[in-house]
Design a protein around this motif. Sequence first.
Motif, PDB file in Angstrom:
ATOM      1  N   THR A   1      -5.014  -8.925   8.467  1.00 46.16           N
ATOM      2  CA  THR A   1      -4.068  -7.923   7.994  1.00 46.16           C
ATOM      3  C   THR A   1      -2.635  -8.440   8.091  1.00 46.16           C
ATOM      4  O   THR A   1      -1.833  -8.267   7.160  1.00 46.16           O
ATOM      5  CB  THR A   1      -4.213  -6.625   8.813  1.00 46.16           C
TER       6      THR A   1
ATOM      7  N   ALA B   1      -0.128  -9.172   4.997  1.00 49.96           N
ATOM      8  CA  ALA B   1       1.181  -8.525   4.903  1.00 49.96           C
ATOM      9  C   ALA B   1       2.276  -9.576   4.698  1.00 49.96           C
ATOM     10  O   ALA B   1       3.164  -9.399   3.853  1.00 49.96           O
ATOM     11  CB  ALA B   1       1.456  -7.699   6.154  1.00 49.96           C
TER      12      ALA B   1
ATOM     13  N   PRO C   1       5.951  -2.871  -0.766  1.00 48.57           N
ATOM     14  CA  PRO C   1       4.744  -2.671   0.051  1.00 48.57           C
ATOM     15  C   PRO C   1       4.665  -1.273   0.662  1.00 48.57           C
ATOM     16  O   PRO C   1       3.575  -0.715   0.801  1.00 48.57           O
ATOM     17  CB  PRO C   1       4.857  -3.744   1.137  1.00 48.57           C
ATOM     18  N   ALA C   2       5.800  -0.693   1.016  1.00 47.50           N
ATOM     19  CA  ALA C   2       5.788   0.661   1.575  1.00 47.50           C
ATOM     20  C   ALA C   2       5.322   1.668   0.529  1.00 47.50           C
ATOM     21  O   ALA C   2       4.474   2.532   0.812  1.00 47.50           O
ATOM     22  CB  ALA C   2       7.177   1.022   2.091  1.00 47.50           C
TER      23      ALA C   2
ATOM     24  N   ASN D   1       3.570   0.962  -2.139  1.00 49.25           N
ATOM     25  CA  ASN D   1       2.191   0.612  -2.446  1.00 49.25           C
ATOM     26  C   ASN D   1       1.227   1.209  -1.416  1.00 49.25           C
ATOM     27  O   ASN D   1       0.127   1.651  -1.757  1.00 49.25           O
ATOM     28  CB  ASN D   1       2.053  -0.909  -2.493  1.00 49.25           C
ATOM     29  N   THR D   2       1.625   1.247  -0.157  1.00 44.29           N
ATOM     30  CA  THR D   2       0.787   1.814   0.902  1.00 44.29           C
ATOM     31  C   THR D   2       0.574   3.302   0.684  1.00 44.29           C
ATOM     32  O   THR D   2      -0.546   3.805   0.818  1.00 44.29           O
ATOM     33  CB  THR D   2       1.436   1.562   2.273  1.00 44.29           C
TER      34      THR D   2
ATOM     35  N   PHE E   1      -1.699   3.776  -2.325  1.00 44.22           N
ATOM     36  CA  PHE E   1      -3.069   3.415  -1.959  1.00 44.22           C
ATOM     37  C   PHE E   1      -3.754   4.548  -1.206  1.00 44.22           C
ATOM     38  O   PHE E   1      -4.924   4.831  -1.429  1.00 44.22           O
ATOM     39  CB  PHE E   1      -3.081   2.144  -1.107  1.00 44.22           C
ATOM     40  N   TYR E   2      -3.027   5.246  -0.331  1.00 46.40           N
ATOM     41  CA  TYR E   2      -3.581   6.372   0.407  1.00 46.40           C
ATOM     42  C   TYR E   2      -4.106   7.444  -0.545  1.00 46.40           C
ATOM     43  O   TYR E   2      -5.226   7.924  -0.421  1.00 46.40           O
ATOM     44  CB  TYR E   2      -2.526   6.964   1.344  1.00 46.40           C
TER      45      TYR E   2
END
Length: 84
Positions: free
Chosen positions: A4, A8, A37-38, A40-41, A44-45
């Motif tokens: 992970t 990242a 990335p924030a 995208n997270t 994704f949730y």
Amino acid sequence: MKKTITFACMHFTVAFTVAYLLTGSAVVGGAVALVEPAVNTVVFYFHERVWKKFENQPNDQASDQQLRSGPEQAFASNEMTLAS
């Protein structure tokens, strides 16, 4: 956990590099590498929540047969003969 962390780091590096190459700005590259990335997270949730709803739906053959009723079913049964 190592996988992970390395993913990242790779993600941040790719985001920074692409944004820097497109804009020529290290500031923009850094901002994109942090913000993308924030975002995208979070996306994704919600993607996972929607995906689980589709996975939890019953997959019975009766509903598949209802979808194939009518002229489409006749066409589907003739597909093999027409293709031969």
